[in-house]
Motif scaffolding. Structure first.
Motif, PDB file in Angstrom:
ATOM      1  N   THR A 220       0.808  -1.221   0.000  1.00 47.67           N
ATOM      2  CA  THR A 220       0.000   0.000   0.000  1.00 47.67           C
ATOM      3  C   THR A 220       0.840   1.269   0.000  1.00 47.67           C
ATOM      4  O   THR A 220       0.324   2.359   0.177  1.00 47.67           O
ATOM      5  CB  THR A 220      -0.921   0.008   1.232  1.00 47.67           C
TER       6      THR A 220
ATOM      7  N   ASN B 185      -3.821  -1.209  -7.105  1.00 45.57           N
ATOM      8  CA  ASN B 185      -5.009  -2.027  -6.836  1.00 45.57           C
ATOM      9  C   ASN B 185      -4.691  -3.248  -5.976  1.00 45.57           C
ATOM     10  O   ASN B 185      -5.402  -4.248  -6.030  1.00 45.57           O
ATOM     11  CB  ASN B 185      -5.681  -2.452  -8.146  1.00 45.57           C
TER      12      ASN B 185
ATOM     13  N   GLY C 260      -7.314  -5.620  -4.252  1.00 50.93           N
ATOM     14  CA  GLY C 260      -8.615  -5.283  -4.826  1.00 50.93           C
ATOM     15  C   GLY C 260      -9.136  -3.926  -4.428  1.00 50.93           C
ATOM     16  O   GLY C 260     -10.288  -3.596  -4.727  1.00 50.93           O
ATOM     17  N   VAL C 261      -8.313  -3.106  -3.770  1.00 49.64           N
ATOM     18  CA  VAL C 261      -8.726  -1.758  -3.350  1.00 49.64           C
ATOM     19  C   VAL C 261      -7.886  -0.735  -4.106  1.00 49.64           C
ATOM     20  O   VAL C 261      -6.655  -0.834  -4.147  1.00 49.64           O
ATOM     21  CB  VAL C 261      -8.541  -1.573  -1.822  1.00 49.64           C
ATOM     22  N   ASP C 262      -8.533   0.254  -4.693  1.00 49.92           N
ATOM     23  CA  ASP C 262      -7.823   1.286  -5.446  1.00 49.92           C
ATOM     24  C   ASP C 262      -7.284   2.368  -4.510  1.00 49.92           C
ATOM     25  O   ASP C 262      -8.036   2.957  -3.708  1.00 49.92           O
ATOM     26  CB  ASP C 262      -8.753   1.928  -6.476  1.00 49.92           C
ATOM     27  N   ARG C 263      -5.975   2.653  -4.627  1.00 48.54           N
ATOM     28  CA  ARG C 263      -5.331   3.741  -3.888  1.00 48.54           C
ATOM     29  C   ARG C 263      -4.522   4.554  -4.877  1.00 48.54           C
ATOM     30  O   ARG C 263      -3.915   3.984  -5.787  1.00 48.54           O
ATOM     31  CB  ARG C 263      -4.420   3.186  -2.797  1.00 48.54           C
TER      32      ARG C 263
END
Length: 858
Positions: A608, A630, A633-636
């Protein structure tokens, strides 16, 4: 009618030269039958009554008996009625049949000419000429009627109409020129027909059809020529007949058909078969089969159908550029009913189509040519050697209804093809598949398979176990592409993914179509169009460009190595399977080009932390463009922690980016019109190759230009740069200013204080001239000066003066007066006054201007 004039002459004087052969045969027959009874034609009934059934025309009376010989001499006679059982008949005139029956029980009879227009002739007969309009030849009752054999050494004319019959066991041989006249006509042979060596059969039909039925066999040892726009048919209605071409069968016009009944009928070509441009040849034999040892030249259309029988070939085939050869054999479950090429060459420069069964080329046989090969309707093409064709169409699916669909295949050690049309069917090629032209990949799952434990699997998927090399290709994305092989898109080529929708299994929700070969190499353009998603599970190597243009996402779940470009334009691109250009330890993007154009480009950065150092080329185009991490599975935001840029960072068309740390640029940063770059820390540029171009907004806690080049506008265009936030320090490096006209020039606006240093380079366009150009404004005040000012103005014509004010900097251009000396002019700043060492730097710079400085900023 009788011919009293010819009959009155002695045979030695009345015989024409062309009749001497017939006279010799007649004399031999007379000498060999000493016990025969001779019946001579006298014509006693008169010239208008030359009929056999009139006793006045004969001496000693009507001929009768198995030893009777009818001697006609040179008279023309007519058999109109009655039944005559005799040994033989001889003459140099013409015998006409309009009715009645003549049975010949002895050795071969000999006549100069015969006109068969009714009635029945049985027995052995040698003729020089024959005209056949109606009537029959041969036994009507094979057990009681005499064996029949008819030989015509000269011309034969076959008239229109029907009622032409040759009985069982009879044989007819035409050795000269035979002409089958135009119009509807038919001949039925329960016996055999032969065209002798050197013979010629001219079959002409335009206004109808010709039908020849041969149950006892047909052999052509001469030349058979079909002309006219109509159709001629050779049919074999019973079990066991053989149709054989030992000579030449030439179809020049119209259509010629060969048909066999569902028995053992077969057709063999040991000679030459020619089908001319515009003509058609059809062979349709149910069980007996077809064999070919000769030569076939196909410039028109030829269709060979043996669905329930064999197809054997060891001869030569030549399909011209206008030719079409279609071979239809049995189903794929019975290879014995397929087409077997044991030797010879099939050169196809037109269209060659295989339907229904397996076409097998042994090692001694080959398929070559520049034409198109089609494998359809469940057919399979198996080639023992490397296969090279001009074009290949494989679309071989069959949905019979009584079980699940099945499909055929193309099988060879390797394949080289100019154009590939690959529908439903298997390409079983272990070696390389090289497509030098266009390729189209299409065809859906056909059905779905489930083991009850996992997800449904398509019943049909394209499988590649070798190497598929593509130039320009399109893939409809209707089913997966899998296998242990590799796909290579050549340099300058293109692979177009047109998946219109997700795959829809019978159970569960839709899923992306899978590009799941072992490896995929793109050295050209990989273009993703359509609304369906595509999952690339292959090991992917990209030196070219990957571009999304439709609404469907492109997802890389396999390892990706991309020295080339990823360009998300129409839909999102996600890299989830590992990126070779990502160094997790350094948090550095080491190479490649990543373009997000009003779309999102996602990279799995294995954590992250985001990107700390960019050594690649990153472009964000448009206000909705994003580069994200990603992972999980989380967009940052992937660039929120960017601290060092020694690659290329370009914000275009209204794109924006913010970093939470100080940002040092040693590469290229472009902030185009409407775009913005914000840093919570200080923005620093260092290094001789560093570049910063600003046509939008650059905001930071402070800005330092310690090397390289910076300026307003994009590279090569004028613009307005807004530098917001803290103070701006120009300790080194070069401010580049483009002036293209009186109101068209670079402008730098600084919200805070600016300290000048380094150098300024002013580049003028042809429309620029005398005037004052305010190129820099600092709202917080302006201090310092440039150590050197360089320009591409002609020093023999113009003077450039730099005027410093409390909050601005102007460039003043004036034309030299006639009193001033030509040559380089000292460019002296107005305020503050430079130190002596600064004068030295300025003079050195002016010396370099003698050869005009290039306008380019770099």
């Amino acid at each position: 009618m009788s011919n009293p004039t010819r009959g009155a002459r002695a045979p030695s004087t009345c015989a024409r030269p062309r009749h001497r052969a017939a006279l010799a045969l007649a004399a031999a027959a007379l000498a060999g039958a000493a016990q025969a009874t001779d019946y001579r034609w006298t014509g006693g009934a008169g010239s208008g009554a030359s009929f056999w059934d009139l006793a006045a025309n004969w001496t000693p009376g009507l001929p009768a008996g198995p030893e009777a010989r009818a001697l006609l001499g040179a008279h023309h006679t007519t058999l109109r009625s009655g039944s005559f059982d005799i040994a033989s008949v001889h003459g140099t005139g013409r015998l006409s049949f309009t009715g009645g029956t003549l049975r010949l029980h002895g050795d071969a009879s000999a006549l100069w000419a015969m006109h068969l227009d009714g009635g029945t002739l049985q027995g052995r007969m040698n003729l020089t000429h024959l005209r056949w309009d109606r009537g029959s030849f041969g036994p009507l009752d094979p057990l009681s009627d005499p064996a029949s054999h008819l030989v015509v050494s000269g011309n034969t004319t076959i008239g229109p109409g029907g009622d032409k019959y040759v009985g069982y066991g009879a044989a007819v041989e035409w050795r000269g020129t035979t002409r089958w006249l135009d119009g509807d006509s038919s001949m039925a042979f329960d016996g055999r027909l032969a065209l002798g060596p050197g013979s010629r059969f001219e079959d002409h039909v335009t206004g109808g059809s010709h039908e020849l039925s041969v149950a006892g066999g047909f052999v052509n040892a001469g030349t058979y020529v079909k002309t006219g726009s109509g159709t001629s048919t050779l049919s074999m209605p019973y079990a066991g007949p053989l149709a054989e071409n030992r000579g030449t069968l030439r179809v020049l016009e119209g259509r010629y058909e060969v048909r066999g009944a569902p028995a053992d009928a077969r057709w063999h070509n040991g000679g030459r078969l020619e089908v001319a441009r515009g003509a058609a040849f059809t062979l349709d034999i149910s069980r007996g089969g077809f064999s070919h040892t000769g030569t076939a030249q196909i410039d028109g259309r030829a269709e060979l159908r043996t669905p329930d029988s064999g197809f054997e070939s060891s001869g030569q085939w030549l399909v011209g550029s206008s030719g079409v050869l279609r071979i239809v054999t049995g189903g794929p479950l019975d290879p014995a009913r397929g087409a077997h090429f044991s030797a010879g060459t099939l050169r196809n420069d037109g269209v060659l189509a295989f339907e229904g069964g397996e076409a097998h080329f042994a090692p001694q046989a080959s398929l070559t040519g520049r034409g198109r090969v089609e494998v359809t309707r469940g057919a399979a093409l198996v080639h023992a050697n490397a296969l090279s064709v001009g074009a290949l169409r494989l679309d071989s699916a069959v949905a019979p209804g009584w079980h699940e669909p099945y499909w055929g295949r193309v099988q060879a050690p390797s394949l080289t093809v100019g154009r590939l049309d690959w529908g439903v069917g298997d390409l079983r090629v272990a070696g390389p598949i090289l497509v030098t032209g266009t390729a189209r990949l299409h065809g859906g799952p056909q059905y779905w398979v489930s083991d009850g434990a996992g997800p449904d699997v398509p019943g049909y998927r394209k499988q590649i176990d070798g190497q598929l090399v593509l130039a320009t290709a399109s893939w409809t994305g209707e089913t997966d592409i899998v296998g242990s092989g590799r796909i290579v898109v050549s340099r300058g080529g293109a692979f177009r993914d047109e998946a219109a929708a997700d795959l829809a299994p019978r159970e569960g929700s839709g899923r992306p179509v899978v590009l799941g070969v072992a490896a995929f190499e793109n050295h050209g353009l990989h273009l993703k169009t359509g609304a369906g998603r595509t999952e690339v599970s292959a090991r992917y190597y990209n030196t070219g460009r990957v571009l999304t243009q439709g609404g469907g996402a492109l997802i890389f779940t396999g390892p990706l190595n991309t020295p080339g470009t990823l360009h998300a334009r129409g839909a999102r691109i996600d890299v989830r399977g590992g990126l070779a250009q990502w160094s997790a330890g350094e948090r550095r993007l080491t190479g490649g080009t990543y373009i997000a154009e009003r779309q999102t480009l996602g990279l799995d950065l294995l954590g992250t932390g985001g990107i700390a150092r960019n050594s690649a080329r990153i472009e964000l185009r448009g206000s909705t463009a994003r580069l994200v991490d990603n992972h999980g599975g989380v967009d940052r935001p992937a660039l929120a922690t960017l601290a060092v840029n020694d690659g290329s960072l370009r914000l275009l068309a209204g794109a924006s980016m913010a970093t939470q740390s100080a940002l040092r640029n040693a590469g290229e940063v472009v902030v185009a019109a409407g775009s913005s770059l914000a840093s919570t820390g200080r923005y620093t540029q260092s290094g001789p190759s560093a570049r910063t171009w600003i046509d939008g907004t650059l905001q930071a806690a402070g800005l330092s230009f310690e090397g390289g080049v910076w300026g307003a506008g994009s590279d090569g265009t004028v613009g307005r740069a807004s530098l917001l936030g803290g103070a701006v320090t120009l300790s080194a490096g070069q401010l580049d200013v483009d002036i293209l006209g009186g109101s068209l020039y670079d402008v730098v606006w600084i919200s805070g204080r600016a300290t000048l240093g380094g150098s300024l380079h002013a580049s003028f366009g042809e429309a620029a001239g005398e005037g004052t150009y305010r190129v820099l404004t600092a709202g917080g005040g302006l201090t310092g000066s440039f150590a050197a000012v360089l320009t591409d103005l002609d020093p023999a014509v113009y003077r450039l003066e730099v005027r410093y004010a409390a909050q601005s900097l102007d460039l003043v251009v004036s034309r030299l007066t006639a009193l001033e000396l030509e040559g380089p002019q000292a460019l002296l700043p107005a305020s503050p006054v430079p130190e002596p060492q600064t004068y030295a730097l300025m003079l050195a710079g002016l010396g370099a201007l003698a050869a005009r400085v290039h306008r380019r900023r770099r």
